[in-house]
Design an enzyme around this catalytic site. Structure first.
Site, PDB file in Angstrom:
ATOM      1  N   ASP A   1       0.848  -1.190   0.000  1.00 56.35           N
ATOM      2  CA  ASP A   1       0.000   0.000   0.000  1.00 56.35           C
ATOM      3  C   ASP A   1       0.885   1.242   0.000  1.00 56.35           C
ATOM      4  O   ASP A   1       1.830   1.346   0.794  1.00 56.35           O
ATOM      5  CB  ASP A   1      -0.905   0.006   1.227  1.00 56.35           C
ATOM      6  CG  ASP A   1      -2.093   0.938   1.061  1.00 56.35           C
ATOM      7  OD1 ASP A   1      -2.468   1.200  -0.094  1.00 56.35           O
ATOM      8  OD2 ASP A   1      -2.640   1.388   2.076  1.00 56.35           O
TER       9      ASP A   1
ATOM     10  N   HIS B   1      -3.625  14.107   0.570  1.00 59.36           N
ATOM     11  CA  HIS B   1      -3.794  13.303   1.779  1.00 59.36           C
ATOM     12  C   HIS B   1      -2.571  13.425   2.687  1.00 59.36           C
ATOM     13  O   HIS B   1      -2.694  13.648   3.897  1.00 59.36           O
ATOM     14  CB  HIS B   1      -4.024  11.837   1.395  1.00 59.36           C
ATOM     15  CG  HIS B   1      -4.054  10.907   2.563  1.00 59.36           C
ATOM     16  ND1 HIS B   1      -5.047  10.928   3.515  1.00 59.36           N
ATOM     17  CD2 HIS B   1      -3.191   9.911   2.934  1.00 59.36           C
ATOM     18  CE1 HIS B   1      -4.809   9.992   4.421  1.00 59.36           C
ATOM     19  NE2 HIS B   1      -3.689   9.363   4.094  1.00 59.36           N
TER      20      HIS B   1
ATOM     21  N   ARG C   1       1.990  17.303  12.440  1.00 60.60           N
ATOM     22  CA  ARG C   1       3.238  18.060  12.559  1.00 60.60           C
ATOM     23  C   ARG C   1       2.955  19.530  12.256  1.00 60.60           C
ATOM     24  O   ARG C   1       3.498  20.105  11.297  1.00 60.60           O
ATOM     25  CB  ARG C   1       4.302  17.511  11.600  1.00 60.60           C
ATOM     26  CG  ARG C   1       4.711  16.067  11.876  1.00 60.60           C
ATOM     27  CD  ARG C   1       5.828  15.612  10.929  1.00 60.60           C
ATOM     28  NE  ARG C   1       5.434  15.717   9.517  1.00 60.60           N
ATOM     29  CZ  ARG C   1       4.752  14.785   8.856  1.00 60.60           C
ATOM     30  NH1 ARG C   1       4.382  13.679   9.478  1.00 60.60           N
ATOM     31  NH2 ARG C   1       4.426  14.954   7.583  1.00 60.60           N
TER      32      ARG C   1
ATOM     33  N   GLU D   1     -10.264   4.146   4.182  1.00 58.81           N
ATOM     34  CA  GLU D   1      -9.385   4.847   3.254  1.00 58.81           C
ATOM     35  C   GLU D   1      -9.826   4.500   1.841  1.00 58.81           C
ATOM     36  O   GLU D   1      -9.797   3.330   1.445  1.00 58.81           O
ATOM     37  CB  GLU D   1      -7.918   4.464   3.469  1.00 58.81           C
ATOM     38  CG  GLU D   1      -7.367   4.968   4.790  1.00 58.81           C
ATOM     39  CD  GLU D   1      -5.861   4.822   4.907  1.00 58.81           C
ATOM     40  OE1 GLU D   1      -5.276   5.507   5.759  1.00 58.81           O
ATOM     41  OE2 GLU D   1      -5.274   4.031   4.142  1.00 58.81           O
TER      42      GLU D   1
ATOM     43  N   GLU E   1      -9.286   4.039  -1.803  1.00 59.34           N
ATOM     44  CA  GLU E   1      -8.079   3.789  -2.578  1.00 59.34           C
ATOM     45  C   GLU E   1      -8.413   3.085  -3.898  1.00 59.34           C
ATOM     46  O   GLU E   1      -9.511   2.563  -4.084  1.00 59.34           O
ATOM     47  CB  GLU E   1      -7.093   2.927  -1.789  1.00 59.34           C
ATOM     48  CG  GLU E   1      -6.761   3.488  -0.409  1.00 59.34           C
ATOM     49  CD  GLU E   1      -5.584   2.800   0.244  1.00 59.34           C
ATOM     50  OE1 GLU E   1      -4.860   2.065  -0.454  1.00 59.34           O
ATOM     51  OE2 GLU E   1      -5.378   3.008   1.458  1.00 59.34           O
TER      52      GLU E   1
ATOM     53  N   ASP F   1      -8.686   0.375   2.584  1.00 57.79           N
ATOM     54  CA  ASP F   1      -7.675  -0.059   3.542  1.00 57.79           C
ATOM     55  C   ASP F   1      -8.110   0.417   4.926  1.00 57.79           C
ATOM     56  O   ASP F   1      -7.676   1.457   5.413  1.00 57.79           O
ATOM     57  CB  ASP F   1      -6.310   0.522   3.160  1.00 57.79           C
ATOM     58  CG  ASP F   1      -5.191  -0.011   4.048  1.00 57.79           C
ATOM     59  OD1 ASP F   1      -5.280  -1.167   4.476  1.00 57.79           O
ATOM     60  OD2 ASP F   1      -4.235   0.738   4.294  1.00 57.79           O
TER      61      ASP F   1
ATOM     62  N   ARG G   1      -6.945   4.131  13.674  1.00 58.38           N
ATOM     63  CA  ARG G   1      -6.024   5.259  13.811  1.00 58.38           C
ATOM     64  C   ARG G   1      -5.357   5.319  15.182  1.00 58.38           C
ATOM     65  O   ARG G   1      -4.198   5.742  15.286  1.00 58.38           O
ATOM     66  CB  ARG G   1      -6.767   6.568  13.548  1.00 58.38           C
ATOM     67  CG  ARG G   1      -7.395   6.685  12.183  1.00 58.38           C
ATOM     68  CD  ARG G   1      -6.360   6.634  11.070  1.00 58.38           C
ATOM     69  NE  ARG G   1      -6.965   6.900   9.763  1.00 58.38           N
ATOM     70  CZ  ARG G   1      -6.331   6.834   8.615  1.00 58.38           C
ATOM     71  NH1 ARG G   1      -5.050   6.493   8.582  1.00 58.38           N
ATOM     72  NH2 ARG G   1      -6.950   7.076   7.474  1.00 58.38           N
TER      73      ARG G   1
ATOM     74  N   GLN H   1      -2.743   2.560  15.267  1.00 57.95           N
ATOM     75  CA  GLN H   1      -1.684   2.964  14.343  1.00 57.95           C
ATOM     76  C   GLN H   1      -0.792   4.047  14.949  1.00 57.95           C
ATOM     77  O   GLN H   1       0.440   3.998  14.826  1.00 57.95           O
ATOM     78  CB  GLN H   1      -2.307   3.467  13.044  1.00 57.95           C
ATOM     79  CG  GLN H   1      -1.314   3.916  11.984  1.00 57.95           C
ATOM     80  CD  GLN H   1      -2.005   4.467  10.738  1.00 57.95           C
ATOM     81  OE1 GLN H   1      -3.234   4.488  10.654  1.00 57.95           O
ATOM     82  NE2 GLN H   1      -1.221   4.931   9.789  1.00 57.95           N
TER      83      GLN H   1
ATOM     84  N   LYS I   1      -3.523  -1.693  10.557  1.00 60.06           N
ATOM     85  CA  LYS I   1      -3.921  -1.840   9.160  1.00 60.06           C
ATOM     86  C   LYS I   1      -4.236  -3.292   8.785  1.00 60.06           C
ATOM     87  O   LYS I   1      -5.052  -3.539   7.891  1.00 60.06           O
ATOM     88  CB  LYS I   1      -2.787  -1.355   8.254  1.00 60.06           C
ATOM     89  CG  LYS I   1      -2.456   0.122   8.370  1.00 60.06           C
ATOM     90  CD  LYS I   1      -3.400   0.962   7.546  1.00 60.06           C
ATOM     91  CE  LYS I   1      -2.887   2.371   7.379  1.00 60.06           C
ATOM     92  NZ  LYS I   1      -3.758   3.177   6.511  1.00 60.06           N
TER      93      LYS I   1
ATOM     94  N   THR J   1      -8.536  -5.552   4.701  1.00 62.93           N
ATOM     95  CA  THR J   1      -8.494  -4.675   3.535  1.00 62.93           C
ATOM     96  C   THR J   1      -9.527  -5.211   2.563  1.00 62.93           C
ATOM     97  O   THR J   1      -9.477  -6.390   2.195  1.00 62.93           O
ATOM     98  CB  THR J   1      -7.108  -4.673   2.870  1.00 62.93           C
ATOM     99  OG1 THR J   1      -6.129  -4.230   3.812  1.00 62.93           O
ATOM    100  CG2 THR J   1      -7.096  -3.767   1.656  1.00 62.93           C
TER     101      THR J   1
ATOM    102  N   THR K   1      -4.689   6.410   0.401  1.00 66.00           N
ATOM    103  CA  THR K   1      -5.885   7.247   0.434  1.00 66.00           C
ATOM    104  C   THR K   1      -5.861   8.307  -0.664  1.00 66.00           C
ATOM    105  O   THR K   1      -4.858   8.998  -0.852  1.00 66.00           O
ATOM    106  CB  THR K   1      -6.013   7.948   1.787  1.00 66.00           C
ATOM    107  OG1 THR K   1      -5.997   6.957   2.819  1.00 66.00           O
ATOM    108  CG2 THR K   1      -7.295   8.746   1.876  1.00 66.00           C
TER     109      THR K   1
ATOM    110  N   GLU L   1      -9.445  12.867   7.898  1.00 66.64           N
ATOM    111  CA  GLU L   1      -9.360  14.151   7.214  1.00 66.64           C
ATOM    112  C   GLU L   1     -10.693  14.886   7.240  1.00 66.64           C
ATOM    113  O   GLU L   1     -10.739  16.092   7.488  1.00 66.64           O
ATOM    114  CB  GLU L   1      -8.926  13.942   5.767  1.00 66.64           C
ATOM    115  CG  GLU L   1      -7.527  13.390   5.587  1.00 66.64           C
ATOM    116  CD  GLU L   1      -7.286  13.004   4.149  1.00 66.64           C
ATOM    117  OE1 GLU L   1      -6.823  13.870   3.380  1.00 66.64           O
ATOM    118  OE2 GLU L   1      -7.571  11.847   3.783  1.00 66.64           O
TER     119      GLU L   1
END
Length: 400
Positions: free
Chosen positions: A117, A124, A133, A190, A192, A222, A226, A229, A242, A246, A333, A347
């Protein structure tokens, strides 16, 4: 044109003809091709001597043998099926080989060999960078030099319609001194796009050889925990957050059906290193739609994805890693520039700080038990048609 009745707006006109695997009353698991609201029983057509079989590949209960046969064979079979479904002379015989999609059960169409992946959408990656960040650059220094990715778990790839059980794992709140264990409280989707490898090869595989090895395209969700993760991913990346599930769509749309959907993709700056360059990249103009419990919550545009599929393939094999029949690699994503084009709840809700409100008055930051998440997509087809991928859907079940 086809002699099969094809409703207006169908994902499966004669210009599509995606391959999958189905069963139905009186028919065990076998290969099929979607046409309108019907499925052509490929095994039955082959047993009647109507198709160019290769060592029994079309009579198997998965696409594995067909995928391994290579591009010339893929094209020959698809061309012959188009002939059978378009020329009226074939209708008396072939009409008896059609099965209504509503009467069929779809199965995982191929044996997934490896799953990779990527993290190929700049929008994204930028959104997540801004969230996690805020005082640093949104994109890490390597992001525009190579397609970032991780090696996933092939054994938990499931076909659309399979329920997804909420995973358990370690989590640690930012203000907690120690981690806790329990069901994920921040379960996400996600949106994809996936690429299915037909013929294997030792690496490296160049961008120019993409279409010799990749058979076609499917939709991918996927699923992501969160909170699990966030605690586990430093320093090696995604793992249990993850690998629990899937989901992929049951129909694989061939590259030949998508030839008019090819697009140049976003400009790339800096210029990629030579092994990532291509005379014409395999970017695709796909319009995705995400629904939560039947309500549209996002429309991500796949044409905006920064790293194209041929670049992803070249990068994941450049170190000598081999390709195998049934390898699946996904885009990561897909998100666009505007808020309504974001391809994940993290998001859409901006990390849970801005929950989305549904028309029934309920709100979501992340998925609840009982929620059904569905991703669909369409693309330009040949001769001015519009083709589709069907959908990939899953319903969240409570943790064990």
């Amino acid at each position: 044109m086809s002699w099969v009745l094809i409703p207006q707006g169908s994902h499966f006109p004669i210009t599509n003809l995606p391959f999958g695997v189905f069963s139905s009353p009186g028919r065990d698991q076998r290969i099929g091709v979607a046409i309108g609201e019907q499925i052509l029983d490929v095994r039955a057509a082959d047993e009647a001597g109507l198709l160019p079989d290769l060592s029994g590949a079309l009579r198997l209960d998965t696409l594995d043998g067909f995928l391994a046969a290579g591009r010339v064979y893929w094209r020959g079979v698809r061309s012959r099926i188009a002939q059978l479904l378009s020329e009226p002379a074939h209708e008396p015989v072939v009409s008896g080989m059609l099965v209504a999609q509503e009467d069929a059960t779809m199965h995982l169409p191929f044996t997934v060999a490896d799953f990779v992946d990527f993290y190929a959408s700049e929008q994204h990656a930028t959104n997540l960078g801004k969230m996690f960040r805020p005082d640093s650059a949104a994109l890490l220094p390597n992001w525009k030099h190579l397609p970032v990715g991780y090696h996933g778990r092939a054994g938990t790839v499931v076909v659309s319609g399979t329920d997804v059980r909420r995973p358990q794992g370690q989590r640690k709140a930012p203000d907690a001194s120690e981690p806790t264990f329990g069901p994920s409280a921040r379960l996400d989707f996600e949106a994809e796009v996936g690429f299915v490898v037909g013929t294997g090869a030792p690496g490296p595989v160049s961008t120019a050889d993409f279409a010799e090895h990749v058979f076609g395209v499917c939709l991918v969700n996927d699923w992501s925990a969160r909170d699990i993760q966030a605690w586990e991913y430093v320093p090696l990346g995604p793992f249990l957050g993850k690998s629990f599930a899937t989901s992929i769509s049951p129909w694989i749309v061939s590259l030949d059906a998508l030839i008019d959907a090819r697009t140049d993709g976003p400009a790339q700056d800096p210029t990629p290193l030579p092994y990532l360059r291509s005379d014409r990249r395999w970017s695709l103009d796909l319009a995705l739609e995400v629904t939560l419990n039947g309500e549209t919550i996002s429309r991500p545009p796949f044409a905006s994805v920064y790293w194209s599929a041929d670049q992803q393939l070249a990068h994941m094999t450049v170190n000598g890693a081999s390709l195998r029949t049934g390898d699946l690699f996904a885009s990561g994503t897909v998100s666009g520039d505007s808020p309504e084009q974001r391809g994940s709840l993290i998001e859409l809700s901006w990390g849970g700080k801005e929950p989305i409100t549904l028309t029934d008055g309920s709100s979501r930051s992340f998925l609840l038990d009982g929620d059904t998440l569905t991703i669909s997509a369409t693309a330009p087809g040949v001769d001015g048609t519009r083709i589709g991928f069907g959908s990939v859907s899953g319903t969240i079940q409570p943790s064990i």
